[in-house]
Design an enzyme around this catalytic site. Structure first.
Site, PDB file in Angstrom:
ATOM      1  CB  THR A 261       3.113  -4.951   8.010  1.00  0.00           C
ATOM      2  OG1 THR A 261       3.872  -3.833   9.174  1.00  0.00           O
ATOM      3  CG2 THR A 261       4.515  -5.668   7.508  1.00  0.00           C
TER       4      THR A 261
ATOM      5  CG  ASP B 124     -14.080   7.198  20.393  1.00  0.00           C
ATOM      6  OD1 ASP B 124     -13.419   6.877  19.335  1.00  0.00           O
ATOM      7  OD2 ASP B 124     -13.367   8.182  21.328  1.00  0.00           O
TER       8      ASP B 124
ATOM      9  CG  ASN C  54      -2.419   0.825   0.611  1.00  0.00           C
ATOM     10  OD1 ASN C  54      -2.734   1.521  -0.001  1.00  0.00           O
ATOM     11  ND2 ASN C  54      -2.971  -0.276   0.759  1.00  0.00           N
ATOM     12  CG  HIS C  55      -1.078   4.068   0.755  1.00  0.00           C
ATOM     13  ND1 HIS C  55      -1.754   4.780  -0.490  1.00  0.00           N
ATOM     14  CD2 HIS C  55      -1.709   4.692   1.832  1.00  0.00           C
ATOM     15  CE1 HIS C  55      -3.218   4.633  -0.553  1.00  0.00           C
ATOM     16  NE2 HIS C  55      -3.212   4.513   0.996  1.00  0.00           N
TER      17      HIS C  55
ATOM     18  CE1 TYR D 121      -5.530  10.828  13.617  1.00  0.00           C
ATOM     19  CE2 TYR D 121      -7.626  11.260  14.366  1.00  0.00           C
ATOM     20  CZ  TYR D 121      -6.722   9.777  13.621  1.00  0.00           C
ATOM     21  OH  TYR D 121      -6.896   9.093  13.388  1.00  0.00           O
TER      22      TYR D 121
ATOM     23  CB  CYS E 142      -8.441   8.278   2.233  1.00  0.00           C
ATOM     24  SG  CYS E 142      -7.613   8.423   0.613  1.00  0.00           S
TER      25      CYS E 142
ATOM     26  CE1 TYR F  98      -9.063  13.744  10.677  1.00  0.00           C
ATOM     27  CE2 TYR F  98      -7.017  12.006  10.403  1.00  0.00           C
ATOM     28  CZ  TYR F  98      -7.552  13.589  10.282  1.00  0.00           C
ATOM     29  OH  TYR F  98      -7.149  14.904  10.927  1.00  0.00           O
TER      30      TYR F  98
END
Length: 232
Positions: A110, A178, A9-10, A187, A42, A158
């Protein structure tokens, strides 16, 4: 120099591209247990919430692109062991083929996993975790069910906030939970978090903050409710 990259991935994609596009004499091998690579997670809430037409544009590269650059890539391949002293990665493909990859340098990319607390009832049908593309597909399918009217989202980071919005856009009654006192507390400063809480409520989402999940409730093997420190 041979580099083995675990994870596509990224971070893994970025590392591999940087190496392959450099002037170095480098051989790159990419391994990932997933069946796809370069998924823009995202964007999951955008297609689940029908703000974009589909998920196809959320994949920004493919295995053929790397093979064209000379890389070796093996998807649906799980790393079983790494011998750091002798610099060998031991892996196994989905078909059971054993692989050994020697390396000079190793990149571990990972990623992360959603937190999955072992609450009572965690084996009930209808519970979904959200990180990978396939998990997004399962959530999208679940929201399409005729009997899916009320959606509970545990976690107001997010991903949680975005998927709560997506479910609301699909016409569901949404409750978000939460343990923190506000959404997005990892954040935002408190003033921003409070404004986000108000925004969620203004758009019809029921917020349950400072509230811990204790048990998944169910009937006939399917989840039907959530027990928290504040009730059910």
């Amino acid at each position: 120099m041979k580099v083995v990259v675990v994870g596509t991935n990224h971070a893994g994609i970025s590392a591999a591209n940087t190496l392959l596009d450099s002037d170095q004499d480098v051989e790159v091998t990419l391994l990932d247990r997933n069946s796809n690579l370069s998924y823009l997670g995202c964007g999951t809430a955008l297609w689940v919430g029908r703000q974009i037409d589909g998920y196809e544009g959320l994949f920004y590269t493919n295995a053929a692109d790397f093979e064209a650059k000379g890389a070796k890539i093996s998807l649906e391949t799980e790393v079983k062991e790494i011998d750091f002293e002798n610099k060998v990665v031991y892996a196994e493909t989905r078909s059971g083929e054993k692989l050994e990859e020697n390396y000079d340098k190793l990149v571990l990319a990972t990623g992360s996993l959603p937190i999955a607390p072992k609450l009572p009832g965690n084996d009930l049908e209808g519970l979904h975790f959200l990180k990978l593309f396939q998990e997004g597909q399962e959530v999208d399918k679940a929201l399409a069910a005729d009997d899916a009217n009320v959606v509970c989202v545990i976690g107001a980071g997010y991903i949680g906030v975005e998927i709560a919005e997506a479910a609301a856009r699909r016409g569901k009654e949404v409750h978000i939970f939460d343990a923190e006192e506000h959404s997005l507390m990892n954040y935002y400063d408190v003033d921003f978090a409070v404004a986000m809480d108000e925004n969620l409520r203004a758009n019809g989402i029921h917020t349950h903050f400072g509230e811990l999940a204790e048990e998944y409730l169910g009937e006939n093997g399917k989840v039907t409710g959530l027990k928290t420190t504040n009730g059910e």
